[in-house]
Design an enzyme around this catalytic site. Structure first.
Site, mmCIF file in Angstrom:
data_model
loop_
_atom_site.group_PDB
_atom_site.id
_atom_site.type_symbol
_atom_site.label_atom_id
_atom_site.label_comp_id
_atom_site.label_asym_id
_atom_site.label_seq_id
_atom_site.Cartn_x
_atom_site.Cartn_y
_atom_site.Cartn_z
ATOM 1 N N HIS A 136 0.835 -1.203 0.000
ATOM 2 C CA HIS A 136 0.000 0.000 0.000
ATOM 3 C C HIS A 136 0.874 1.258 0.000
ATOM 4 O O HIS A 136 1.668 1.447 0.916
ATOM 5 C CB HIS A 136 -0.911 -0.013 1.246
ATOM 6 C CG HIS A 136 -1.869 1.136 1.292
ATOM 7 N ND1 HIS A 136 -1.930 2.021 2.356
ATOM 8 C CD2 HIS A 136 -2.794 1.573 0.406
ATOM 9 C CE1 HIS A 136 -2.865 2.911 2.120
ATOM 10 N NE2 HIS A 136 -3.407 2.666 0.949
ATOM 11 N N HIS A 173 -7.693 7.686 -4.432
ATOM 12 C CA HIS A 173 -8.398 6.415 -4.590
ATOM 13 C C HIS A 173 -9.518 6.470 -5.621
ATOM 14 O O HIS A 173 -10.025 5.441 -6.039
ATOM 15 C CB HIS A 173 -8.964 5.956 -3.243
ATOM 16 C CG HIS A 173 -7.899 5.667 -2.240
ATOM 17 N ND1 HIS A 173 -7.542 6.560 -1.269
ATOM 18 C CD2 HIS A 173 -7.088 4.604 -2.080
ATOM 19 C CE1 HIS A 173 -6.576 6.046 -0.528
ATOM 20 N NE2 HIS A 173 -6.272 4.865 -1.004
ATOM 21 N N ARG A 187 -16.588 15.208 21.098
ATOM 22 C CA ARG A 187 -16.757 15.112 22.540
ATOM 23 C C ARG A 187 -18.192 15.561 22.838
ATOM 24 O O ARG A 187 -18.471 16.772 22.878
ATOM 25 C CB ARG A 187 -15.711 16.007 23.227
ATOM 26 C CG ARG A 187 -15.403 15.828 24.731
ATOM 27 C CD ARG A 187 -16.439 15.348 25.528
ATOM 28 N NE ARG A 187 -16.187 14.990 26.906
ATOM 29 C CZ ARG A 187 -17.013 14.174 27.523
ATOM 30 N NH1 ARG A 187 -18.018 13.603 26.887
ATOM 31 N NH2 ARG A 187 -16.823 13.923 28.797
ATOM 32 N N CYS A 189 -9.560 18.980 23.909
ATOM 33 C CA CYS A 189 -10.347 18.656 25.096
ATOM 34 C C CYS A 189 -9.414 18.646 26.305
ATOM 35 O O CYS A 189 -8.257 18.218 26.206
ATOM 36 C CB CYS A 189 -11.006 17.300 24.920
ATOM 37 S SG CYS A 189 -12.096 16.899 26.290
ATOM 38 N N TYR A 223 -14.047 20.207 34.650
ATOM 39 C CA TYR A 223 -13.068 20.980 33.890
ATOM 40 C C TYR A 223 -12.319 21.986 34.765
ATOM 41 O O TYR A 223 -12.218 23.171 34.453
ATOM 42 C CB TYR A 223 -13.736 21.663 32.681
ATOM 43 C CG TYR A 223 -14.278 20.645 31.713
ATOM 44 C CD1 TYR A 223 -13.419 19.757 31.065
ATOM 45 C CD2 TYR A 223 -15.643 20.520 31.481
ATOM 46 C CE1 TYR A 223 -13.905 18.781 30.208
ATOM 47 C CE2 TYR A 223 -16.142 19.540 30.628
ATOM 48 C CZ TYR A 223 -15.269 18.684 30.004
ATOM 49 O OH TYR A 223 -15.747 17.703 29.164
HETATM 50 N N1 MTE Z 1 -21.231 21.845 23.550
HETATM 51 C C1 MTE Z 1 -22.378 21.209 23.818
HETATM 52 N N2 MTE Z 1 -23.533 21.845 23.583
HETATM 53 N N3 MTE Z 1 -22.376 19.946 24.321
HETATM 54 C C2 MTE Z 1 -21.212 19.277 24.597
HETATM 55 O O1 MTE Z 1 -21.244 18.111 25.022
HETATM 56 N N4 MTE Z 1 -18.750 19.389 24.605
HETATM 57 C C3 MTE Z 1 -17.659 20.341 24.819
HETATM 58 C C4 MTE Z 1 -17.623 21.371 23.708
HETATM 59 N N5 MTE Z 1 -18.920 21.913 23.468
HETATM 60 C C5 MTE Z 1 -19.981 19.948 24.341
HETATM 61 C C6 MTE Z 1 -20.052 21.250 23.779
HETATM 62 C C7 MTE Z 1 -16.353 19.756 24.931
HETATM 63 S S1 MTE Z 1 -15.930 19.111 26.454
HETATM 64 C C8 MTE Z 1 -15.431 19.817 23.924
HETATM 65 S S2 MTE Z 1 -13.845 19.245 24.142
HETATM 66 C C9 MTE Z 1 -15.783 20.342 22.598
HETATM 67 O O2 MTE Z 1 -17.136 20.751 22.526
HETATM 68 C C10 MTE Z 1 -15.555 19.287 21.559
HETATM 69 O O3 MTE Z 1 -15.905 19.763 20.291
HETATM 70 P P1 MTE Z 1 -16.004 18.728 19.098
HETATM 71 O O4 MTE Z 1 -16.888 17.596 19.496
HETATM 72 O O5 MTE Z 1 -16.509 19.508 17.935
HETATM 73 O O6 MTE Z 1 -14.581 18.260 18.852
#
Ligand code: MTE
Length: 480
Positions: free
Chosen positions: A54, A79, A152, A199, A336
């Site tokens: 590959h 591809h 996330r 995150c 957090y």
């Molecule tokens: N916003 C909402 N409404 N709900 C969520 O669960 N997760 C947060 C944030 N904003 C979250 C959110 C967290 S902890 C992170 S790290 C980022 O969104 C992740 O963004 P992504 O999923 O676009 O990578």
């Protein structure tokens, strides 16, 4: 010229008939030992003998092992060329049975409306969906493809009808603005920012190896970079009647459309000064890498706070309000936050620590992967480095002997104005390696304030496993 019709019939009659397989049967063939099978359309291929050939490397083709090629091919345009399909035909061993439709989700399941996802993602939790790209793909492109960008989610993905969507912005003196998507696009200049989101739990898995922590076991992929497009939060707040500056403590609070079973929405806040600063580039984004914001990443509108922990970049944004206190949300007040290694679940008091905003300097090795056997000769080590608060990465040091001796990696990235380096730098180092040696590859980054990463995990261990930024270590052996 077309062949005469008799020739076509003769060829059809001679075409071999193939055995039928289920997707589950294909899924059992994921490694060279069990043979490597993939599907394309309804055809099944045994590509075991092609893995080493590959052009993109054996590790990349193995990401599709046991499943469909299309989601990977969609990301890498080469591809699409006819010779690739022709080459694949040599490896055909069967066809999918006629009943092999994708399974239908159950109506009872609150997550049944979640969007389809890329099968190459490493899933840390399915419901809610939390997943990261395979580390070896992470530093392959400066902008992370949307399909591979880590997700996330704390809750199910809300289904939003873009035509009836409204953003509520609570202005001073009890006045409120309600903005449609069209109004957000037409009334405010579109602003684009290339920014890395990370995150707080990125690299948590390394922290739990020291002592168990509570949280999803993220490897090094809870980070990604995108070009975000949307209205500046500052422009919307000025339009709502807020001043450029305010005396005293003020916060801009955000709420998402995703809510827990008790009805509490996901929420977070940032300081007023950051929200209003033209240099902070905080966006209400409706685009990601030139495409409409994907559902997992906040469709139709999300906040993007460059240089700040991902948790504040609220997705599926429904409400913006200015308040003398931080967001009352659980995720702002009781999660957090960072603590000392001496704090445990019996003694933790979330009121004593500030909410994480700007993140510390971070880096990781994306290639080679831990435990890999690499051939002698030239070894290319690759990775990413990033720092919060717009501090640019000025150097990445790499060691092959666990940190005794160092070399400086080559950095690639976009130059940003001072203090506005929102995007990561990708780095690379090519070094000669000899057969029989065991390497402990280590990387550490330095940012524009000369902040460095701590050398080990134990002194920064914390019960929630956040801010895991110790030197990243990858052990590999050099073998023919
Ligand atoms: N916003 C909402 N409404 N709900 C969520 O669960 N997760 C947060 C944030 N904003 C979250 C959110 C967290 S902890 C992170 S790290 C980022 O969104 C992740 O963004 P992504 O999923 O676009 O990578």
């Amino acid at each position: 010229p077309l062949p005469p019709p008799q020739a076509v019939h003769a060829a059809a009659a001679a075409a071999p008939s193939y055995p039928r397989y289920t997707r589950e049967e294909v899924g059992r063939h994921r490694s060279p030992e069990q043979r490597v099978w993939v599907t394309h359309g309804t055809d099944v291929f045994d590509v075991t003998d092609f893995v080493e050939l590959h052009p993109g490397g054996p590790d990349k083709i193995l990401l599709a092992a046991g499943g469909a090629l299309e989601p990977f091919w969609a990301l890498y345009a080469v591809h699409g060329e006819p010779h690739v399909l022709e080459l694949l035909q040599q490896y055909k061993v069967g066809e999918l049975g006629p009943d092999e439709a994708p399974p239908t989700p159950s109506a009872q399941d609150p997550f049944a409306g979640d969007p389809p996802r890329h099968p190459g993602l490493r899933v840390n939790s399915q419901k809610p969906f939390n997943a990261e790209p395979p580390a070896e793909l992470l530093a392959e492109s400066f902008l992370t493809p949307n399909e591979l960008f880590f997700t996330r989610n704390h809750l199910p993905v809300p289904a939003v009808e873009p035509g009836s969507y409204r953003l509520r912005v609570e202005g001073p003196g009890g006045r409120a603005l309600s903005l449609s998507l069209d109004e957000l696009r037409s009334r405010f200049p579109k602003h684009e920012v290339t920014a890395t989101l990370q995150c707080a739990g990125n690299r948590r898995a390394e922290m739990s190896r020291v002592r168990p922590v509570k949280g999803l076991p993220w490897d090094i992929g809870a980070i990604g970079t995108a070009r975000w497009g949307g209205a500046r939060l500052r422009d919307v707040l000025l339009h709502a009647g807020f001043p450029e500056e305010r005396e005293g403590e003020w916060h801009v609070c955000f709420e998402g459309l995703d809510a827990d079973p008790g009805g509490a929405p996901y929420g977070a806040s940032i300081p007023y000064g950051r929200a209003l600063s033209p240099a902070a580039d905080v966006l209400l984004a409706y685009e990601m890498n030139g495409a409409q914001l994907p559902r997992d990443h906040g469709f139709p509108l999300r906040v993007v706070v460059p240089g700040v922990v991902g948790a504040r970049s609220v997705k599926w944004l429904s409400r913006v309000a200015v308040s003398p206190a931080e967001s009352p949300s659980h995720w702002q007040r009781n999660d957090y936050k960072g603590f000392s290694p001496c704090v445990d679940w019996d003694t933790v008091d979330y009121r004593t620590a500030p909410a994480i905003q700007e993140l510390p300097v971070q880096s990781a090795v994306t290639q080679p992967r831990p435990g890999a056997a690499v051939p002698p000769g030239e070894l290319t080590v690759k990775g990413y480095a990033w720092s919060g608060g717009g501090r640019e990465v000025v150097r990445v040091d790499v060691s092959l002997d666990g940190g005794r001796t160092w070399r400086v990696a080559r950095l690639a990235g976009e130059r940003a104005p001072p203090g506005r380096a929102w995007a990561w730098a990708l780095w690379e180092l090519t070094v000669p390696v000899t057969a029989g040696s065991e390497l402990e590859i280590v990387c550490k980054a330095v940012d524009g304030s000369y902040n460095v990463q701590p050398d080990s995990v134990a002194p920064i261990w914390n019960l929630r496993g956040v801010l895991s930024t110790a030197w990243h270590r990858v052990r590999v052996s050099v073998r023919d």
